[in-house]
Scaffold this active site. Sequence first.
Site, PDB file in Angstrom:
ATOM      1  N   CYS A 238      71.496 100.862 -48.950  1.00 56.81           N
ATOM      2  CA  CYS A 238      71.953 102.236 -49.160  1.00 56.81           C
ATOM      3  C   CYS A 238      73.400 102.289 -49.641  1.00 56.81           C
ATOM      4  CB  CYS A 238      71.867 103.017 -47.862  1.00 56.81           C
ATOM      5  SG  CYS A 238      70.260 102.988 -47.109  1.00 56.81           S
TER       6      CYS A 238
ATOM      7  N   ARG B 120      73.132  98.087 -55.669  1.00 55.45           N
ATOM      8  CA  ARG B 120      72.888  97.686 -54.282  1.00 55.45           C
ATOM      9  C   ARG B 120      71.397  97.692 -53.935  1.00 55.45           C
ATOM     10  NH1 ARG B 120      77.801  98.597 -51.139  1.00 55.45           N
ATOM     11  NH2 ARG B 120      76.602  99.030 -49.274  1.00 55.45           N
TER      12      ARG B 120
ATOM     13  N   TRP C 210      67.757 103.049 -49.378  1.00 54.80           N
ATOM     14  CA  TRP C 210      66.814 101.912 -49.360  1.00 54.80           C
ATOM     15  C   TRP C 210      66.041 102.079 -48.060  1.00 54.80           C
ATOM     16  CZ3 TRP C 210      65.729  97.437 -46.508  1.00 54.80           C
ATOM     17  CH2 TRP C 210      65.059  96.422 -47.194  1.00 54.80           C
TER      18      TRP C 210
ATOM     19  N   ASN D 223      74.410 105.105 -43.883  1.00 53.43           N
ATOM     20  CA  ASN D 223      73.921 103.737 -44.125  1.00 53.43           C
ATOM     21  C   ASN D 223      73.808 103.062 -42.774  1.00 53.43           C
ATOM     22  OD1 ASN D 223      74.318 104.277 -46.776  1.00 53.43           O
ATOM     23  ND2 ASN D 223      75.932 102.762 -47.104  1.00 53.43           N
ATOM     24  N   GLY D 224      72.757 102.291 -42.584  1.00 49.60           N
ATOM     25  CA  GLY D 224      72.626 101.561 -41.322  1.00 49.60           C
ATOM     26  C   GLY D 224      71.400 102.020 -40.567  1.00 49.60           C
TER      27      GLY D 224
ATOM     28  N   GLU E  79      67.443  76.970 -55.140  1.00 51.93           N
ATOM     29  CA  GLU E  79      68.087  78.122 -55.775  1.00 51.93           C
ATOM     30  C   GLU E  79      67.338  78.518 -57.055  1.00 51.93           C
ATOM     31  OE1 GLU E  79      69.991  80.334 -55.002  1.00 51.93           O
ATOM     32  OE2 GLU E  79      70.866  81.136 -56.818  1.00 51.93           O
TER      33      GLU E  79
ATOM     34  N   LYS F 184      65.629  82.168 -57.690  1.00 52.17           N
ATOM     35  CA  LYS F 184      65.971  83.018 -58.844  1.00 52.17           C
ATOM     36  C   LYS F 184      64.701  83.460 -59.563  1.00 52.17           C
ATOM     37  CE  LYS F 184      69.228  83.999 -58.218  1.00 52.17           C
ATOM     38  NZ  LYS F 184      70.115  83.510 -57.180  1.00 52.17           N
TER      39      LYS F 184
ATOM     40  N   GLU G 172      62.658  86.073 -57.372  1.00 52.26           N
ATOM     41  CA  GLU G 172      63.190  87.410 -57.126  1.00 52.26           C
ATOM     42  C   GLU G 172      63.252  88.285 -58.366  1.00 52.26           C
ATOM     43  OE1 GLU G 172      67.057  87.243 -55.296  1.00 52.26           O
ATOM     44  OE2 GLU G 172      67.784  85.765 -56.705  1.00 52.26           O
TER      45      GLU G 172
ATOM     46  N   HIS H 113      54.019  64.622 -50.070  1.00 50.35           N
ATOM     47  CA  HIS H 113      53.581  64.930 -48.707  1.00 50.35           C
ATOM     48  C   HIS H 113      52.858  66.278 -48.636  1.00 50.35           C
ATOM     49  CE1 HIS H 113      55.641  61.431 -47.184  1.00 50.35           C
ATOM     50  NE2 HIS H 113      56.692  61.776 -47.911  1.00 50.35           N
TER      51      HIS H 113
ATOM     52  N   LYS I  98      71.302  94.440 -52.880  1.00 49.15           N
ATOM     53  CA  LYS I  98      72.399  93.506 -53.174  1.00 49.15           C
ATOM     54  C   LYS I  98      73.112  93.084 -51.896  1.00 49.15           C
ATOM     55  CE  LYS I  98      75.105  91.144 -55.836  1.00 49.15           C
ATOM     56  NZ  LYS I  98      74.564  89.858 -56.282  1.00 49.15           N
TER      57      LYS I  98
END
Length: 613
Positions: free
Chosen positions: A2, A27, A74, A100-101, A486, A490, A493, A509, A608
């Site tokens: 948010c 964000r 969000w 927010n939160g 990484e 990438k 996402e 394995h 974000k």
Amino acid sequence: MCGIVAYLGHKPAWPILIKGLQRLEYRGYDSAGIALMHQNRLQVLKKKGKVDDLARAAQNYPTDGSQGIGHTRWATHGPPDDINAHPHTSGNQRLALVHNGIIENYALLKKALEKEGHVFQGQTDTEVLVHFIEELQHREQWPLEEAVRVALTRITGAYAIVVMDRDDPGKLVAARKASPLVIGVGNGEYFIASDATPIVEHTKRVIYLNDGEIATVSLRDNLQIRTMNNEVQTPYIHELDMEIEQLEKGGYEHFMLKEIYEQPTTVADCMRGRLNVEQGWVRLGGLDDHLARVAQARRIIIAACGTSWHAGLIGEYLIEDLARIPVEVEYASELRYRNPILNEEDVVIAISQSGETADTLAAVELARERGSLVYGIVNVVGSSIARLTHCGSYIHCGPEIGVASTKAFTGQVTLLSLMALVLAHRRGVLAESDFRRLLLELSEIPGKIAQVLEANAQIAYIAGEIKDRTNAIYLGRGYNFPVALEGALKLKEISYIHAEGYPAAEMKHGPIALIDENMPVIVIATNKSAYDKIVSNIQEVKARKGMVIAVVEQGDEVISQLADYTIEIPPTEEPFTPLLSVIPLQLLSYHIAVMRDCNVDQPRNLAKSVTVE
Ligand code: F6R
């Protein structure tokens, strides 16, 4: 996650708030809204979808007023729809609030308020908070700031809020706990936002609100900051070190591409003033006062999430290899909940681009409680983690707007490389000639990143060859194992292709069962120390008809015979290969995502800065 933006002044608030919300889009969010105050009337417009949808929907409504609050949501409590979007208003339509939160005890409060006759429109915890403030205001006849203060002392959870009162115009009340808020101080006007990005084009004078503080900005009485216990605080005005150009795409199609291309500069910026090849020294200002303690640490624990955790894994290789201090790397979310053995002999390094990740912040708090020294490696200046750690270093990458982290990753790895060298030198575990050789090599990394970027067209071609696959495997060994993780993250996402990263030797394995002609296998094969082993791993993939895309060192003749495609990077010292080998993987994911028509800068479901657990 948010985002909040608020304005109080003499200019039309609507365009400032809309632009501010656009700045916060990076964000991640799923609905947006604005409340305006004009001639003692409150006008609320909110909408599921993008800020542009909100702007379009508002065309048929008055948008007058020079005071307002805006929000990008969000979803956490309740689906992303018009009703659950913020701002939320009190039952008497007097108060409007953005938040927010998460308010953890909202369900209990809601029940109590319903008994008092409050009726709720949606499912959010935020709506409960604004009704609670209304209830206190009504019951006690308190001014807005007092009702807000008392309400906040009775809730548990994390919040950044801004509230305004139709019957008390010319005033905004803002408060924070574990969720950031920045106040911009202009000429007879104020801006409040979750971060500095909506503020920088209006003023560079900002105040970072501390945890547990309430700010009242008023056109009559200026600015007042108090603690939850009502103690008056003296605000400290910081000068923002951010330029508006950093928030624009600057001719690139996406922020992510711009940020990938910025890396020669951002890595150089991260090293600036910290390394001198001619005089043979490396130094981190943030470490100076604590160097003895860190160099003698029983062990170093690195706590981080996502891409920052991958950088932490490279940090483990670097610090153990060069400085010979034992290192453990922990997901911050696991560290905080598993009663870890931490004490004053340990040093905890918290790595975070945003400096606001809730789990990393909680890990920092835990480490402090247990007596460990906590060092922060952070990008966003003035962020919560930067302020809560005992000491630390900024990576100086500038704002990272693309949700997928790129330049922050290389900044974090650069910083960890510098740190490993500082510690190695202090502990006397590295021969002077090796130390000098590594310094020189690190200083040349920005130029070598620029060389890797020249392979962009070739990488775009390879992207075209694999864009329609549904899975991918990334393999690497040693320093390049975290790079494989990484690379896979990438791809997942931003292109929504399922991808996994593995240490190359682990493939046999289990994951080898997945390999057939439909499986692209991206191998980071630049290691000098385990070269033959990685060649064998590639042969194992080829024997099962997998398609191999190999990142190799310039001039490699063996792997180029085996792999379907090779991407060359310049030679470097092995500890610094991740700084080069990650670049083609960033570009590969970027091009695949563009070809699949994905929203590269704002991938679905992602935020974000992840300010909730
Ligand atoms: C991946 C990504 C995330 C973040 C993670 C931690 O591209 O951006 O995985 O790395 O959410 O965020 P920070 O570094 O802000 O703590």
